[in-house]
Enzyme design. Structure first.
Site, PDB file in Angstrom:
ATOM      1  N   PHE A   1       0.849  -1.185   0.000  1.00 29.26           N
ATOM      2  CA  PHE A   1       0.000   0.000   0.000  1.00 29.26           C
ATOM      3  C   PHE A   1       0.885   1.235   0.000  1.00 29.26           C
ATOM      4  CE2 PHE A   1       0.819  -1.281   4.305  1.00 29.26           C
ATOM      5  CZ  PHE A   1       1.166  -0.107   4.940  1.00 29.26           C
TER       6      PHE A   1
ATOM      7  N   PHE B   1       2.541   3.978   1.658  1.00 30.86           N
ATOM      8  CA  PHE B   1       3.839   3.690   1.077  1.00 30.86           C
ATOM      9  C   PHE B   1       4.542   2.687   1.969  1.00 30.86           C
ATOM     10  CE2 PHE B   1       2.699   7.911  -0.371  1.00 30.86           C
ATOM     11  CZ  PHE B   1       2.811   7.747  -1.724  1.00 30.86           C
TER      12      PHE B   1
END
Length: 171
Positions: A74, A76
């Site tokens: 996802f 980051f």
């Protein structure tokens, strides 16, 4: 109109190259059954975090010593961010994303996958050398892409078995 011999040869060669190119594209598309990823496992990106499998990502070591790693990529980061797997055993990675396209690469190994929202990327590999490996995203996914990393720890001894919940119930 008069066309010189050499010009006719070059026009014919260019036409032949175009015909060969189009024929090879048609052969690989139709004859080799190259298909878009519609035939692989899919998942609703909006429900990744609440999914039975991907909602509780982690490592499961099976009785035969092999392991299955369930992950989310996802913005980051990776979930879980640190993974421990046994050395010398098959490790199957199952990865998906709830937001954008990510890459999954374990540096210094041949483990590399593209993680696309709506699809489950799966591959199996084996780590014959114990140690710590860096996991990076190798597909640009936004402004924080450069900080998207995780750690894979390959252990000589197998990690503790994680009990699988009984079917239809909680652990």
């Amino acid at each position: 109109m008069h066309v010189d011999l050499y010009e006719r040869i070059w026009m014919g060669a260019a036409g032949a190259i175009i015909v060969v190119f189009l024929a090879s594209m048609g052969y690989t598309t139709l004859g080799r059954a190259v298909q878009p990823p519609s035939h692989v496992e899919t998942i609703d990106p909006a429900s990744v975090r609440s999914d039975a499998e991907f909602g509780a990502p982690g490592v499961t070591v099976h009785e035969d010593g092999s392991a299955t790693v369930v992950m989310q990529a996802f913005m980051f980061g990776f979930l879980p961010n640190e993974i421990r797997v046994p050395r010398g055993r098959d490790v199957t990675f199952r990865i998906t994303s709830p937001d954008v396209i990510h890459g999954f690469q374990i540096v210094q190994t041949n483990a590399n996958a593209m993680v696309v929202p709506g699809y489950v990327s799966q591959f199996t590999t084996r780590f014959d050398r114990a140690g710590e490996y860096l996991i990076v995203c190798n597909e640009y996914c936004g402004l924080g892409h450069h900080v998207m990393q995780g750690t894979l720890i390959v252990e000589d001894r197998p990690p503790l078995l994680r009990a699988l919940p009984p079917e239809g119930g909680a652990p």
